[in-house]
Design a protein around this motif. Structure first.
Motif, PDB file in Angstrom:
ATOM      1  N   ALA A 126     -16.263  17.636  18.399  1.00 20.04           N
ATOM      2  CA  ALA A 126     -16.167  16.907  17.131  1.00 20.04           C
ATOM      3  C   ALA A 126     -16.955  15.607  17.172  1.00 20.04           C
ATOM      4  O   ALA A 126     -17.600  15.213  16.195  1.00 20.04           O
ATOM      5  N   VAL A 127     -16.934  14.931  18.338  1.00 17.80           N
ATOM      6  CA  VAL A 127     -17.648  13.662  18.456  1.00 17.80           C
ATOM      7  C   VAL A 127     -19.153  13.882  18.576  1.00 17.80           C
ATOM      8  O   VAL A 127     -19.959  13.157  17.979  1.00 17.80           O
ATOM      9  N   GLY A 128     -19.547  14.896  19.340  1.00 18.78           N
ATOM     10  CA  GLY A 128     -20.960  15.064  19.628  1.00 18.78           C
ATOM     11  C   GLY A 128     -21.728  15.896  18.640  1.00 18.78           C
ATOM     12  O   GLY A 128     -22.951  15.994  18.743  1.00 18.78           O
ATOM     13  N   SER A 129     -21.067  16.519  17.696  1.00 19.28           N
ATOM     14  CA  SER A 129     -21.768  17.377  16.738  1.00 19.28           C
ATOM     15  C   SER A 129     -21.917  16.658  15.405  1.00 19.28           C
ATOM     16  O   SER A 129     -20.982  15.973  14.946  1.00 19.28           O
ATOM     17  N   PRO A 130     -23.071  16.810  14.731  1.00 22.48           N
ATOM     18  CA  PRO A 130     -23.264  16.139  13.447  1.00 22.48           C
ATOM     19  C   PRO A 130     -22.471  16.736  12.300  1.00 22.48           C
ATOM     20  O   PRO A 130     -22.288  16.089  11.270  1.00 22.48           O
ATOM     21  N   SER A 131     -21.981  17.962  12.453  1.00 28.75           N
ATOM     22  CA  SER A 131     -21.227  18.608  11.375  1.00 28.75           C
ATOM     23  C   SER A 131     -20.074  19.406  11.961  1.00 28.75           C
ATOM     24  O   SER A 131     -20.069  19.759  13.145  1.00 28.75           O
ATOM     25  N   TRP A 132     -19.100  19.705  11.094  1.00 31.95           N
ATOM     26  CA  TRP A 132     -17.953  20.504  11.530  1.00 31.95           C
ATOM     27  C   TRP A 132     -18.360  21.920  11.889  1.00 31.95           C
ATOM     28  O   TRP A 132     -17.761  22.548  12.755  1.00 31.95           O
ATOM     29  N   ALA A 133     -19.380  22.434  11.247  1.00 34.15           N
ATOM     30  CA  ALA A 133     -19.837  23.794  11.554  1.00 34.15           C
ATOM     31  C   ALA A 133     -20.378  23.876  12.980  1.00 34.15           C
ATOM     32  O   ALA A 133     -20.089  24.822  13.725  1.00 34.15           O
ATOM     33  N   GLU A 134     -21.181  22.873  13.373  1.00 37.20           N
ATOM     34  CA  GLU A 134     -21.702  22.871  14.736  1.00 37.20           C
ATOM     35  C   GLU A 134     -20.580  22.638  15.748  1.00 37.20           C
ATOM     36  O   GLU A 134     -20.599  23.192  16.853  1.00 37.20           O
ATOM     37  N   ALA A 135     -19.600  21.827  15.394  1.00 38.77           N
ATOM     38  CA  ALA A 135     -18.456  21.607  16.294  1.00 38.77           C
ATOM     39  C   ALA A 135     -17.668  22.898  16.488  1.00 38.77           C
ATOM     40  O   ALA A 135     -17.264  23.239  17.614  1.00 38.77           O
ATOM     41  N   ALA A 136     -17.448  23.618  15.386  1.00 32.98           N
ATOM     42  CA  ALA A 136     -16.737  24.897  15.498  1.00 32.98           C
ATOM     43  C   ALA A 136     -17.535  25.892  16.325  1.00 32.98           C
ATOM     44  O   ALA A 136     -16.971  26.663  17.127  1.00 32.98           O
ATOM     45  N   SER A 137     -18.857  25.886  16.159  1.00 30.43           N
ATOM     46  CA  SER A 137     -19.699  26.788  16.946  1.00 30.43           C
ATOM     47  C   SER A 137     -19.636  26.447  18.435  1.00 30.43           C
ATOM     48  O   SER A 137     -19.576  27.350  19.290  1.00 30.43           O
ATOM     49  N   ALA A 138     -19.637  25.142  18.744  1.00 29.29           N
ATOM     50  CA  ALA A 138     -19.539  24.736  20.150  1.00 29.29           C
ATOM     51  C   ALA A 138     -18.202  25.150  20.753  1.00 29.29           C
ATOM     52  O   ALA A 138     -18.139  25.636  21.896  1.00 29.29           O
ATOM     53  N   CYS A 139     -17.132  24.977  20.006  1.00 30.64           N
ATOM     54  CA  CYS A 139     -15.813  25.399  20.504  1.00 30.64           C
ATOM     55  C   CYS A 139     -15.733  26.915  20.651  1.00 30.64           C
ATOM     56  O   CYS A 139     -15.107  27.421  21.597  1.00 30.64           O
ATOM     57  N   ALA A 140     -16.331  27.651  19.732  1.00 27.47           N
ATOM     58  CA  ALA A 140     -16.306  29.107  19.805  1.00 27.47           C
ATOM     59  C   ALA A 140     -17.012  29.612  21.044  1.00 27.47           C
ATOM     60  O   ALA A 140     -16.720  30.727  21.524  1.00 27.47           O
ATOM     61  N   PHE A 141     -17.933  28.825  21.592  1.00 28.47           N
ATOM     62  CA  PHE A 141     -18.609  29.241  22.820  1.00 28.47           C
ATOM     63  C   PHE A 141     -17.885  28.732  24.072  1.00 28.47           C
ATOM     64  O   PHE A 141     -17.763  29.445  25.069  1.00 28.47           O
ATOM     65  N   ALA A 142     -17.388  27.494  24.032  1.00 27.23           N
ATOM     66  CA  ALA A 142     -16.788  26.886  25.222  1.00 27.23           C
ATOM     67  C   ALA A 142     -15.370  27.397  25.481  1.00 27.23           C
ATOM     68  O   ALA A 142     -14.991  27.632  26.640  1.00 27.23           O
ATOM     69  N   TRP A 143     -14.582  27.552  24.429  1.00 24.78           N
ATOM     70  CA  TRP A 143     -13.189  27.968  24.625  1.00 24.78           C
ATOM     71  C   TRP A 143     -13.050  29.325  25.318  1.00 24.78           C
ATOM     72  O   TRP A 143     -12.226  29.461  26.227  1.00 24.78           O
ATOM     73  N   PRO A 144     -13.799  30.365  24.925  1.00 24.55           N
ATOM     74  CA  PRO A 144     -13.671  31.638  25.657  1.00 24.55           C
ATOM     75  C   PRO A 144     -14.022  31.513  27.136  1.00 24.55           C
ATOM     76  O   PRO A 144     -13.415  32.184  27.978  1.00 24.55           O
ATOM     77  N   VAL A 145     -15.027  30.663  27.452  1.00 19.75           N
ATOM     78  CA  VAL A 145     -15.375  30.473  28.863  1.00 19.75           C
ATOM     79  C   VAL A 145     -14.205  29.849  29.618  1.00 19.75           C
ATOM     80  O   VAL A 145     -13.835  30.296  30.721  1.00 19.75           O
ATOM     81  N   LEU A 146     -13.594  28.815  29.041  1.00 20.99           N
ATOM     82  CA  LEU A 146     -12.444  28.179  29.684  1.00 20.99           C
ATOM     83  C   LEU A 146     -11.266  29.141  29.811  1.00 20.99           C
ATOM     84  O   LEU A 146     -10.616  29.220  30.865  1.00 20.99           O
ATOM     85  N   ALA A 147     -11.002  29.875  28.729  1.00 18.66           N
ATOM     86  CA  ALA A 147      -9.875  30.815  28.757  1.00 18.66           C
ATOM     87  C   ALA A 147     -10.113  31.926  29.772  1.00 18.66           C
ATOM     88  O   ALA A 147      -9.183  32.369  30.469  1.00 18.66           O
ATOM     89  N   LEU A 148     -11.350  32.413  29.889  1.00 22.95           N
ATOM     90  CA  LEU A 148     -11.644  33.478  30.855  1.00 22.95           C
ATOM     91  C   LEU A 148     -11.458  32.984  32.285  1.00 22.95           C
ATOM     92  O   LEU A 148     -10.858  33.676  33.123  1.00 22.95           O
ATOM     93  N   ALA A 149     -11.960  31.792  32.586  1.00 22.75           N
ATOM     94  CA  ALA A 149     -11.797  31.250  33.941  1.00 22.75           C
ATOM     95  C   ALA A 149     -10.313  31.057  34.268  1.00 22.75           C
ATOM     96  O   ALA A 149      -9.860  31.374  35.378  1.00 22.75           O
TER      97      ALA A 149
END
Length: 382
Positions: A126-149
């Motif tokens: 949320a802090v590093g992305s210029p828009s909510w769409a990019e923030a959601a996209s970043a979370c959609a990529f990072a969260w599965p990696v964290l959950a899988l590990a």
């Protein structure tokens, strides 16, 4: 064909795994730092500001196996600072630290670490992305990696716990089986000899005044039987002290059955032995048959009363070895609390056979067992 040797002959020690983690941590830090230095000048934050954050995130996982929670806390701090430095890949070392927490710590601690990691990642996006769409996209990529590990770490932890429980259950089952085997052997060695000694002692006491010669004969048999029982007990104790010992070798049939029958007092129970002509048994099969007949004759002496008993051992057309001990005494079920029949049933079932014992319709008691015929036996089928 030559046997293929494993790549790693010996198991790695904990110190070796720390060295592996340290190498991976340094390589990860160097890779991310190099990528940060090559960031174009148009970036919002100077490249040198990213390097300390990368070091804080990538180097502590070298000690994740020893201190998983402190390491995860340091990486969380680095992940919180990463958006301020313009670094977007902080979730990678965070996943490594999260895996260690799920693998080595209690489930409650692991869940708390997962929630904290997801929250820090979402706040950073949320802090590093210029828009909510990019923030959601970043979370959609990072969260599965964290959950899988995290899931892999938890799964490996539970698999190890299950394997440890299976090993404990196996050890307990082995100890129980060994205890039952010892109980069967002690019972088989002692019960038959004690029954003969008790009966002969009763005879000697009854005829001592009127027939001293018969009393002397009974005492001689008591002496011989007690010596044999003592020798058997010594052999058994030697076997228990030395697992590689040999308890005098298994009996040889039919000779051992003839010795059992010959030891029965003639005036109380008349025993008829019927063994298939040419039948010879050695090894485990001979021991099972010997113990079966021995314990059955002991029960006949203790429970049947004066009468007749027939011992039959032979091969039937179905290919099985059949053992029968049938008496015409009082019948009925032996007293509760005895271990003889239970031990016989366990011994026969362990050998792969079937066992039955109970009163006969016309009176008396019968013990029957069918055993798989060993390959080395010789007999004529009936």
């Amino acid at each position: 064909m030559a046997e293929r040797r494993p790549l790693i002959v010996r198991r790695l020690r904990p110190g070796h795994w720390v060295a592996v983690d340290a190498f991976a941590a340094v390589a990860l830090a160097a890779g991310f730092s190099a990528a940060a230095v090559l960031v174009p000048e148009s970036a919002r934050v100077p490249s040198y500001a990213v390097v300390p954050v990368v070091a804080l995130a990538c180097l502590p996982p070298a000690l994740r196996r020893r201190w998983p929670v402190p390491v995860c806390a340091l990486v969380l701090v680095a992940a919180a600072l990463a958006p301020l430095a313009g670094w977007e890949e902080a979730f990678v070392p965070l996943a490594v630290a999260l895996h260690a927490v799920a693998l080595l710590e209690a489930r409650r601690t692991a869940v708390a670490a997962l929630v904290a990691a997801l929250a820090v990642t979402a706040a950073g996006a949320a802090v590093g992305s210029p828009s909510w769409a990019e923030a959601a996209s970043a979370c959609a990529f990072a969260w599965p990696v964290l959950a899988l590990a995290w899931t892999i770490g938890l799964a490996v932890r539970e698999q190890r716990a299950s394997a440890a429980q299976a090993v404990a259950r196996s050890a307990q089952a082995a100890a129980t089986a060994e205890r039952l085997r010892m109980a069967r052997d002690v019972h088989d060695v002692v019960a038959h000899s004690m029954a003969l000694i008790s009966m002969r002692a009763g005879i000697a006491n009854h005829v001592a005044a009127t027939h001293p010669e018969e009393a002397g004969e009974a005492l001689s048999i008591i002496e011989e039987t007690s010596r044999k029982a003592l020798a058997d007990l010594r052999d058994l104790l030697g076997l228990l002290r030395d697992a590689s010992g040999d308890q005098g070798g298994p009996p040889h049939l039919p000779d051992s059955l003839r010795e059992l029958v010959a030891a029965i007092p003639d005036g109380d129970v008349r025993v008829e032995l019927d063994v298939d002509p040419g039948l010879t048994l050695d090894g485990e099969a001979a021991l099972v048959v010997h113990r079966l007949v021995q314990e059955s004759l002991t029960n006949v002496l203790k429970h049947a009363g004066p009468g007749r008993c027939r011992v039959a051992v032979g091969v039937r057309a179905a290919g099985g070895l059949v053992v029968e001990v049938v008496d015409d005494g009082r019948g009925g079920v032996p007293r509760q609390g005895g271990h003889g029949l239970a031990g016989l049933r366990e011994r026969v079932i362990l050998y792969g056979g079937t066992f039955s014992a109970g009163p006969e319709p016309a009176g008396g008691f019968a013990v029957r067992a069918r055993l798989p015929l060993p390959g080395g036996s010789r007999a004529g089928e009936r």
